[in-house]
Design a protein around this motif. Structure first.
Motif: not given
Length: 362
Positions: A251-258, A334-336, A347-348
């Protein structure tokens, strides 16, 4: 040098298929060729020798191979490139009895798989990943897709291949930085399901980061990572529940890539993304300090980044995270980890925790 045996991992589900990892894997491609069968070979630049060998195996089996070279890396995963493949398939008269073969890294196998999924509502595909990231992640599991300006992999389809073939020799020529980047997905498999992967890497991180140093170790790490993914996708092809654990750190990784306009390597972003969710889980009381620290040490040991430096980009990252595929409406999921090989969902989470975790990886 000790001879390295070929490993076969069966991926269950409907349809099931096999992943063959080891010397001579290319010869298995002949099992998917037959006289007169048209085969579109979607190829990444710089793979001339392998493309020639692929064409030879297909032609020897009586198939009719056609090569379509596409741009390198993420530049291949665009609507424009996909349309060009559709045009080629139409011009060559491809039918539902024909085949698409993807030769290259994860971006090419994603693209080739999506072309196969969408041509005539689905034709067979066989994937030949030539990168570590490609074989342990992109090529296994049946996810195909392209990127848009709004995000990565937002347009795609579930379309399992008929087979995945990978010879370790194809990985040995990778630039070191790209191979190390792929190790992020291997280590992810260790954190979520197979801690032996972490033990093997920690025992000799230098060899783990160089497939030529210990080919047997490279095959062992690849096989273990593929088996983790195979077990998960066999139980949950369409990411209804269990498969979400494979997105650990993503989730964070894809945000960084974008935010970085895809200038970051995917594995590098995943490495930082895993540290981010480990920090988040620790602050939420789910993950102890020792396992949080292990994230940083094992990733750093092979040369992966554990921080996202630079100016404050939180608002842009948070907006990108809201578009994550695991989100439901406006609810972020998020997966943790709540322990080693014990993934769960957060969740949330409170916005202050999300921000604090970001500050911790800056």
């Amino acid at each position: 040098m000790t001879e390295v045996a070929t490993r076969t991992i069966e991926v269950g589900g409907e349809p099931g298929y096999a992943v063959h990892v080891g010397p001579g894997a290319l010869e298995r491609l002949g099992e998917h060729a037959r006289p007169g069968r048209r085969v579109l070979v979607v190829a990444q630049p710089g793979r001339d020798a392998l493309v020639t060998a692929t064409v030879t195996v297909l032609a020897d089996a009586g198939a009719v191979p056609v090569v379509a070279e596409v741009p390198d890396a993420e530049a291949a995963k665009t609507a424009q490139v996909l349309v060009s493949l559709w045009a080629r398939l139409g011009q060559e008269g491809f039918t539902r009895d024909d085949l698409v073969v993807g030769v290259g890294g994860g971006a090419v196998t994603d693209l080739a798989g999506f072309a196969a999924a969408t041509w005539l509502r689905g034709v067979d595909s066989v994937l030949l990943p030539t990168s570590l990231l490609g074989v342990v992640d992109a090529a296994v599991g049946g996810k195909t897709g392209i990127n848009t300006a709004e995000g990565k992999n937002l347009v795609g389809a579930f379309h399992p291949p008929r087979a995945v073939l990978c010879d370790p020799a194809w990985l040995a020529g990778m630039p070191r930085a790209d191979y190390v980047s792929g190790l992020a997905e291997v280590l992810k498999a260790g954190f979520i399901a197979d801690p032996v992967i972490l033990d093997l890497v920690e025992a000799d991180p230098v060899a783990a980061a160089d497939p030529t140093a210990d080919p047997a170790l490279a095959v062992e790490l690849v096989t273990r990572a593929v088996r983790v993914k195979a077990d998960v996708v066999a139980a949950d092809l369409r990411e209804a529940s269990l498969r979400e654990i494979l997105n650990y750190g993503h989730t964070f990784a894809h945000a960084v890539e974008l935010v970085e306009d895809y200038r970051w390597r995917h594995g590098d972003a995943v490495a930082v993304g895993m540290v981010y969710v480990a920090e988040l889980a620790h602050r939420a009381g789910l993950l102890d300090a020792a396992l949080l620290g292990r994230h940083r040490t094992v990733l750093a040991a092979v040369g992966l980044p554990t921080a996202y430096p630079g100016p404050d980009r939180w608002h842009r990252l948070r907006a990108a995270m809201a578009r994550d595929k695991k989100s439901r409406g406006s609810t972020l999921r998020l997966v943790v980890l709540e322990g080693l090989a014990r993934p769960t969902r957060l969740v949330a989470p409170d916005e202050s925790l999300l921000r604090a975790a970001y500050d911790a990886v800056r």
